[in-house]
Scaffold this active site. Structure first.
Site, mmCIF file in Angstrom:
data_model
loop_
_atom_site.group_PDB
_atom_site.id
_atom_site.type_symbol
_atom_site.label_atom_id
_atom_site.label_comp_id
_atom_site.label_asym_id
_atom_site.label_seq_id
_atom_site.Cartn_x
_atom_site.Cartn_y
_atom_site.Cartn_z
ATOM 1 N N LYS A 1 13.642 1.794 -0.425
ATOM 2 C CA LYS A 1 13.523 2.123 -1.860
ATOM 3 C C LYS A 1 12.411 3.145 -2.072
ATOM 4 O O LYS A 1 12.578 4.142 -2.780
ATOM 5 C CB LYS A 1 13.238 0.816 -2.615
ATOM 6 C CG LYS A 1 12.864 0.990 -4.054
ATOM 7 C CD LYS A 1 11.643 0.256 -4.560
ATOM 8 C CE LYS A 1 10.765 -0.580 -3.761
ATOM 9 N NZ LYS A 1 9.485 -0.953 -4.305
ATOM 10 N N LYS B 1 1.520 6.378 -5.250
ATOM 11 C CA LYS B 1 2.084 5.325 -4.393
ATOM 12 C C LYS B 1 3.208 5.900 -3.512
ATOM 13 O O LYS B 1 3.339 5.538 -2.336
ATOM 14 C CB LYS B 1 2.601 4.178 -5.259
ATOM 15 C CG LYS B 1 3.324 3.078 -4.497
ATOM 16 C CD LYS B 1 2.447 2.308 -3.527
ATOM 17 C CE LYS B 1 3.273 1.292 -2.740
ATOM 18 N NZ LYS B 1 2.509 0.542 -1.765
HETATM 19 N N1 LIG Z 1 4.815 -6.600 0.614
HETATM 20 C C1 LIG Z 1 3.962 -5.610 0.721
HETATM 21 O O1 LIG Z 1 3.293 -5.433 1.761
HETATM 22 C C2 LIG Z 1 3.745 -4.657 -0.446
HETATM 23 C C3 LIG Z 1 2.623 -3.825 -0.422
HETATM 24 C C4 LIG Z 1 2.394 -2.965 -1.491
HETATM 25 C C5 LIG Z 1 3.304 -2.906 -2.545
HETATM 26 N N2 LIG Z 1 4.421 -3.703 -2.530
HETATM 27 C C6 LIG Z 1 5.344 -3.600 -3.671
HETATM 28 O O2 LIG Z 1 5.072 -4.712 -4.518
HETATM 29 C C7 LIG Z 1 6.291 -5.167 -5.136
HETATM 30 C C8 LIG Z 1 6.504 -6.629 -4.777
HETATM 31 O O3 LIG Z 1 6.640 -6.716 -3.360
HETATM 32 P P1 LIG Z 1 6.709 -8.125 -2.588
HETATM 33 O O4 LIG Z 1 6.629 -7.800 -1.142
HETATM 34 O O5 LIG Z 1 5.789 -9.110 -3.216
HETATM 35 O O6 LIG Z 1 8.240 -8.529 -2.934
HETATM 36 P P2 LIG Z 1 8.883 -9.974 -2.909
HETATM 37 O O7 LIG Z 1 10.356 -9.761 -2.857
HETATM 38 O O8 LIG Z 1 8.217 -10.844 -1.898
HETATM 39 O O9 LIG Z 1 8.463 -10.570 -4.355
HETATM 40 C C9 LIG Z 1 9.078 -10.221 -5.559
HETATM 41 C C10 LIG Z 1 9.250 -11.484 -6.394
HETATM 42 O O10 LIG Z 1 9.795 -11.131 -7.659
HETATM 43 C C11 LIG Z 1 10.648 -12.188 -8.050
HETATM 44 N N3 LIG Z 1 11.540 -11.730 -9.104
HETATM 45 C C12 LIG Z 1 12.549 -10.817 -9.030
HETATM 46 N N4 LIG Z 1 13.125 -10.659 -10.235
HETATM 47 C C13 LIG Z 1 12.460 -11.487 -11.095
HETATM 48 C C14 LIG Z 1 12.587 -11.788 -12.479
HETATM 49 N N5 LIG Z 1 13.536 -11.215 -13.244
HETATM 50 N N6 LIG Z 1 11.750 -12.690 -13.031
HETATM 51 C C15 LIG Z 1 10.797 -13.293 -12.265
HETATM 52 N N7 LIG Z 1 10.626 -13.060 -10.940
HETATM 53 C C16 LIG Z 1 11.460 -12.161 -10.375
HETATM 54 C C17 LIG Z 1 11.348 -12.593 -6.768
HETATM 55 O O11 LIG Z 1 11.897 -13.908 -6.865
HETATM 56 C C18 LIG Z 1 10.202 -12.491 -5.752
HETATM 57 O O12 LIG Z 1 9.531 -13.728 -5.562
HETATM 58 C C19 LIG Z 1 7.396 -4.225 -4.640
HETATM 59 O O13 LIG Z 1 7.623 -3.221 -5.580
HETATM 60 C C20 LIG Z 1 6.826 -3.651 -3.347
HETATM 61 O O14 LIG Z 1 7.378 -2.384 -3.051
HETATM 62 C C21 LIG Z 1 4.640 -4.592 -1.524
#
Ligand SMILES: NC(=O)c1ccc[n+]([C@@H]2O[C@H](COP(=O)([O-])OP(=O)(O)OC[C@H]3O[C@@H](n4cnc5c(N)ncnc54)[C@H](O)[C@@H]3O)[C@@H](O)[C@H]2O)c1
Length: 294
Positions: free
Chosen positions: A239, A171
């Site tokens: 990050k 990743k």
């Molecule tokens: N957005 C993208 O295009 C994408 C693509 C591939 C990978 N990712 C990875 O996937 C992961 C999630 O990304 P995202 O864009 O969905 O982020 P996001 O910030 O939209 O979602 C993360 C969610 O986790 C929740 N959260 C945080 N701490 C928590 C806890 N203790 N208990 C319950 N919920 C909690 C937050 O409220 C939030 O809704 C990240 O690591 C990111 O790097 C994102």
């Protein structure tokens, strides 16, 4: 049907959890945002009021959280997933975190009798919504095979790439590629526009040739319209560039272009674009080229 606890219903987690509901699984979801949890319930899942409630009785738990500190709290913490997970259950952490954090989660899981996979994803929000994610999986082969029906619900290219932490290394490689491709598309756009070429026409023809990419297809409108609604936030990419650079240090390899891309992402963040989509690297490149009339 499997009973699945799903923690983290954000940009990626919400559509992934919905695919699991649609595939017939019983999904108990929890997010710190009550609205996100309620949205899962409205789509046929079950709203849990806490991590403990989401994990209680689940055969399988998926976490999709922003970064290492969130995984440390929500998985390894006092009231986290591992404190409540059923013995013999499987935890799949699909968040993008460092390989070291994934290895620490795997070790803590082993001590509690919980099997663990690291399974970060690529494909962005659109890939999650369409259910065509690439999933890079680290951990034991037998656990990978057991998770196949779940990965099938939202994955298209799903590969077991090695032991615990290996999914996160792949990743990190993905993220340095995506950042670099975005930055170079932004430079191509700036060159074409400054030379009087319509950038959409230019990018469209480039996308049909060797320089074409999924990144360009997905981000074309963001680039041309300068619309930077996330998508994938600059803060998260910052990050990930840190993870890639630390991994390079650990592997004792030099990645000079990765360092340059990391600086562009850091500049975007410093300019207040942390909450914007990573296509906003274009704004940084444009900033270098703001001409002053003399
Ligand atoms: N957005 C993208 O295009 C994408 C693509 C591939 C990978 N990712 C990875 O996937 C992961 C999630 O990304 P995202 O864009 O969905 O982020 P996001 O910030 O939209 O979602 C993360 C969610 O986790 C929740 N959260 C945080 N701490 C928590 C806890 N203790 N208990 C319950 N919920 C909690 C937050 O409220 C939030 O809704 C990240 O690591 C990111 O790097 C994102």
């Amino acid at each position: 049907m499997t009973t699945i606890g799903f923690i983290g219903l954000g940009i990626m987690g919400a559509p992934m959890a919905k695919h699991l509901v649609d595939a017939g699984h019983q999904v108990h979801g929890f997010d710190l945002s009550a609205d996100a949890t309620a949205a899962l319930a409205a789509g046929g899942g079950k709203a849990a009021g806490s991590i403990a409630e989401a994990v209680n009785g689940a055969d399988l738990v998926i976490t999709m959280l922003p970064a290492d500190p969130h995984v440390e709290t929500a998985v390894l913490g006092e009231d986290g997933v591992l404190a409540h997970a059923k013995t013999g259950s499987l935890l799949i952490d699909m968040s993008t975190v460092s390989p070291q954090t994934s290895q620490a989660v795997a070790e803590a899981g082993k001590a509690r009798g919980v099997r663990v996979l690291d399974a970060p994803v690529s494909g962005g929000q659109a890939g999650a919504v369409e259910g065509v994610l690439s999933i890079m999986v680290g951990g034991d082969e037998s656990d990978f095979r057991a998770a196949a029906p779940v990965f099938d619900a939202f994955g298209k290219t799903v590969v077991h790439v090695g032991p615990h932490g290996a999914g996160q290394v792949v990743k990190a490689a993905n993220q340095l590629l995506v950042g670099g491709i975005i930055a170079l598309n932004a430079e191509a756009l700036v060159l074409m526009e400054a030379s009087g070429v319509d950038p959409r026409l230019g990018l469209e023809v480039l996308n049909g040739g060797l320089a074409g990419s999924t990144v360009l297809t997905r981000k074309m409108d963001n680039f041309v319209n300068r619309s930077y609604d996330p998508g994938f936030r600059i803060d998260l990419h910052h990050k990930d560039m840190g993870i890639a650079q630390n991994a390079a240090r650990g592997a004792e390899v030099a990645l000079p272009l990765t360092a340059a891309v990391a600086q562009l992402v850091a500049a975007a963040r410093a300019q207040g674009l942390g909450d914007r989509d990573h296509s906003a690297l274009l704004a940084v490149i444009e900033g270098f080229n703001n001409r002053k009339e003399t």
